[in-house]
Design a protein around this motif. Structure first.
Motif: not given
Length: 337
Positions: A35-59
């Motif tokens: 995702s891009r341009q994502l964060g909190t009220q205090q901080r926004r990041w240019d790029t966010v990479v989520l590393e996911c559990d395969p089975e959990g992501l499918a669920a």
């Protein structure tokens, strides 16, 4: 050199590179969502990479493609296996129960919990356990021209990232200079922050082979504090951030630009599709591409009345194309074994 002279083009290339090539210099072991341009009220990041559990992501797919906000997460994560009054089933939220009741109704309307009325009470039941699908959060700050002044401006933000530890790793991505020692290594950046350099061919618009080449100049430290697994508040904030990334995906620039302008074009740069303004004859920024632009010209009505392949005008066709690409990337990662 990245297309145009704005950081916006570099940011889009970093996001696309992360979708295809994360993690740097090693084989992918788990699906990723970018995702891009994502964060909190205090901080926004240019790029966010989520590393996911395969089975959990499918669920996670059982709960739909839209994000679950904090109120919905409170309901979905704590919904009981058997029918129960929602005030008995859910932990005290720390705010009035009427807001929880409204969230229960929204959750039921979305189909992420089941709801029934027994007398004067509203009972709920989960449709499935909410999965533990998130492994790690990686934050990337994009600065193609990381000179001393840019490094000084970034240092405070990066120190905040390291201290709050919402992300497991923090990186700075910059453009490679080809020097034996990259200038970014000599700047005053927090030692826990990784440095990634991308070599980008400015003329790489003709095919898929012209991809950015990334090199790790400095490896980041794991900034998540010890015992984080027992910190419910910290875990909740990370999960809310991950849900926003899941729902929005790679936030498409057509949401903040004007693809309905007759001068708006897409140009291929490796595997990325970057916006280009025919009037300016260059890649434009999101701030430039607005209705206030002096070169803005709405598409002629005749364009919008045509059928395939534009079906409503090139602007609508561009939106459909970018939306399909975003959905295809997410489906690919969900189905990855």
């Amino acid at each position: 050199m990245y297309p145009g002279d704005a950081e916006f083009g570099f940011e889009l290339l970093v996001c696309r590179w992360a979708e295809t090539s994360w993690p740097p210099e090693s084989a992918r072991e788990s699906p990723v969502l970018v995702s891009r341009q994502l964060g909190t009220q205090q901080r926004r990041w240019d790029t966010v990479v989520l590393e996911c559990d395969p089975e959990g992501l499918a669920a996670r797919r059982q709960f739909g493609g839209r994000e679950l906000d904090s109120d919905l997460l409170h309901v979905v994560r704590n919904a009981p296996e058997e029918w129960a009054w929602y005030r008995d089933a859910l932990p005290d939220p720390g705010y009035p129960w009427r807001y929880v009741r409204a969230a229960v109704h929204r959750a039921a309307d979305r189909g992420v919990v089941e709801k029934r009325r027994r007398g004067n009470r509203i009972e709920i039941r989960r449709i499935a356990p909410y999965p533990d699908w998130l492994r790690r959060i990686v934050a990337v700050e994009n600065k193609p021209d990381l000179d001393a002044s840019a490094a000084r401006a970034l240092a405070g933000q990066l120190e905040h990232d390291v201290e709050t530890a919402l992300a497991d790793e923090v990186w700075v991505a910059t453009e490679s200079t080809g020097s034996r020692v990259e200038p970014a290594l000599l700047e005053d950046l927090p030692v826990d922050v990784g440095i990634l350099t991308l070599s980008i061919d400015a003329d790489g618009t003709d095919g898929l082979d012209d991809e950015p080449v990334a090199s790790v100049e400095w490896y980041p430290s794991e900034v998540t504090p010890e015992g984080d697994g027992n910190d419910d508040e910290h875990r909740r904030r990370r999960l809310e951030l991950a849900e926003r990334a899941y729902g929005r995906g790679w936030r498409s620039y057509h949401e903040t630009m004007r693809p309905d302008c007759r001068h708006f074009e897409l140009r291929r740069f490796g595997r990325a599709l970057l916006p280009r303004c025919a009037a300016k004859d260059r890649s434009q920024t999101a701030a430039e591409c607005a209705g206030s632009c002096p070169e803005f010209e709405p598409e002629p009505p005749a364009w919008r009345s045509r059928g395939w392949p534009i079906e409503g005008g090139p602007g609508k066709g561009i939106k459909r194309l970018l939306r399909r690409r975003r959905e295809r990337v997410r489906e690919r990662e969900i189905e990855r074994e």
